[in-house]
Design a protein around this motif. Structure first.
Motif, PDB file in Angstrom:
ATOM      1  N   ARG A 231       3.843  26.313 -30.670  1.00 19.00           N
ATOM      2  CA  ARG A 231       3.335  26.118 -29.320  1.00 19.00           C
ATOM      3  C   ARG A 231       4.543  26.034 -28.377  1.00 19.00           C
ATOM      4  NH1 ARG A 231      -0.749  27.690 -30.904  1.00 19.00           N
ATOM      5  NH2 ARG A 231      -2.735  26.591 -31.193  1.00 19.00           N
ATOM      6  N   ASP A 239       7.361  23.947 -30.113  1.00 27.37           N
ATOM      7  CA  ASP A 239       7.008  22.890 -31.051  1.00 27.37           C
ATOM      8  C   ASP A 239       6.275  23.496 -32.239  1.00 27.37           C
ATOM      9  OD1 ASP A 239       8.006  20.729 -29.524  1.00 27.37           O
ATOM     10  OD2 ASP A 239       6.182  20.726 -28.288  1.00 27.37           O
ATOM     11  N   VAL A 241       3.219  22.604 -34.543  1.00 28.04           N
ATOM     12  CA  VAL A 241       2.064  21.698 -34.509  1.00 28.04           C
ATOM     13  C   VAL A 241       1.218  21.925 -35.758  1.00 28.04           C
ATOM     14  CG1 VAL A 241       0.025  20.992 -33.215  1.00 28.04           C
ATOM     15  CG2 VAL A 241       2.070  21.804 -31.992  1.00 28.04           C
TER      16      VAL A 241
END
Length: 330
Positions: A231, A239, A241
């Protein structure tokens, strides 16, 4: 524990170890015999398609790859699919694009199996990135494998074929999916296998394949990973996730471009084939062959996935895969 019981226990352990060693030896010998019996040391080239019956007998049945020249020279796509034409025909179409920080989508990143961020954007916006007209962090790749050519870009199907007639006749079926691929040079497809007979047609640029036969499965490591997705944040960084409530994914952690032979020493026994497929060439990639793919910048390709036959070959492969997973390092 009594002496008799101890002797019996030690005897059982020795017998089990002997059996395990015998199974490991079989798994080491199996790929070597496959190479001696039928596998080619390089990927052969055919100058043109052959009859459906011949192709089935010589390539599909034996499960061997080849590159076919002059197989789709009649496609208008070979002369038409440049950025200006694509902008004109499908520039306003919204498509699904895989975006990653490093070019590796559906790949192992440390202790996670990480899938790309699937971003919806117009085709023209993607071309702006690929052509360097706009700066964007991340690596962009059209790689959605759900027959995206026919489902997302039907305007382009008139420039190609929606199936390969001689392959459809050889297999007695139409393809399950026809996929469109376009991306940056940094986009890499990690090592994996598919349950499809794959005809991979390069329209512009070139694709670089590393191929390993199913018989090399004992030398290819698998581990299980928590699935996750990338993301991108507003500051441009990515990131990782986790995907909640998902089973772990079995995947190959090894990178064939720089294999860690200290961690995965069995891979040194594998014999990968390297082949570059250029514009106007078609790769027949048989079902269950492991493959790793790179590309030139802006390369465009179309591939046809025909479902494999779940016959005795698949049965044998499942046996080898189960044994390889059960015995561990060889």
């Amino acid at each position: 524990m009594s002496i008799l019981k101890l002797k019996s226990f030690n005897g059982n352990v020795m017998a089990e170890n002997k059996t395990l060693d015998a199974v490991k030896k079989c798994l080491r010998d199996f790929p070597l015999e496959a190479r001696e019996l039928y596998l080619n040391k390089t990927v052969p080239y055919l100058e043109q398609p052959i009859s459906p019956l011949e192709f089935y007998r010589e390539w599909i049945g034996p499960n061997k790859p080849c590159v076919i020249r002059n197989a789709f020279g009649h496609w208008p796509a070979l002369s038409k699919w440049n950025p200006s034409h694509l902008r004109e025909v499908v520039g306003s179409k919204v498509i699904s694009v895989a975006v990653t920080p490093n070019g590796y989508a559906d790949a192992v990143n440390r202790d996670r199996f990480v899938m790309p961020e699937e971003r919806l954007m117009t085709f023209s916006s993607l071309l702006d990135v690929v052509e360097g007209k706009v700066e964007s962090r991340g690596v962009f790749y059209v790689q959605k494998q759900c027959s995206n050519l026919t489902e997302e870009l039907p305007e382009l199907t008139g420039d190609v074929e929606t199936h390969i007639p001689w392959m459809s006749e050889a297999l007695g079926k139409l393809p399950d999916a026809v996929n469109f691929w376009l991306g940056e040079a940094g986009a890499v497809t990690s090592m994996h296998k598919d349950h499809y007979e794959n005809l991979y047609c390069v329209i512009t640029g070139e694709k670089h394949f590393i191929l390993l036969p199913p018989s090399d499965r004992p030398f290819i490591p698998y581990e299980h990973y928590q699935p996750a997705v990338y993301r991108q944040r507003e500051d441009g960084d990515f990131d990782v996730v986790d995907v909640a409530d998902s089973d772990k994914v079995p995947w190959i952690p090894l990178d064939p471009l720089k294999p860690d032979l200290e961690l995965y020493p069995d891979y040194s026994l594998a014999c990968p084939l390297h082949v570059t497929v250029k514009a106007g060439e078609m790769l027949y990639l048989p079902s269950l062959w492991f493959h790793h793919v790179r590309q030139s910048h802006g390369c465009i390709a179309v591939n046809f996935w025909y479902d494999m036959e779940y016959d005795i070959k698949y049965n044998y492969f499942q046996l080898v895969e189960s044994l390889a997973g059960a015995v561990g390092p060889l």
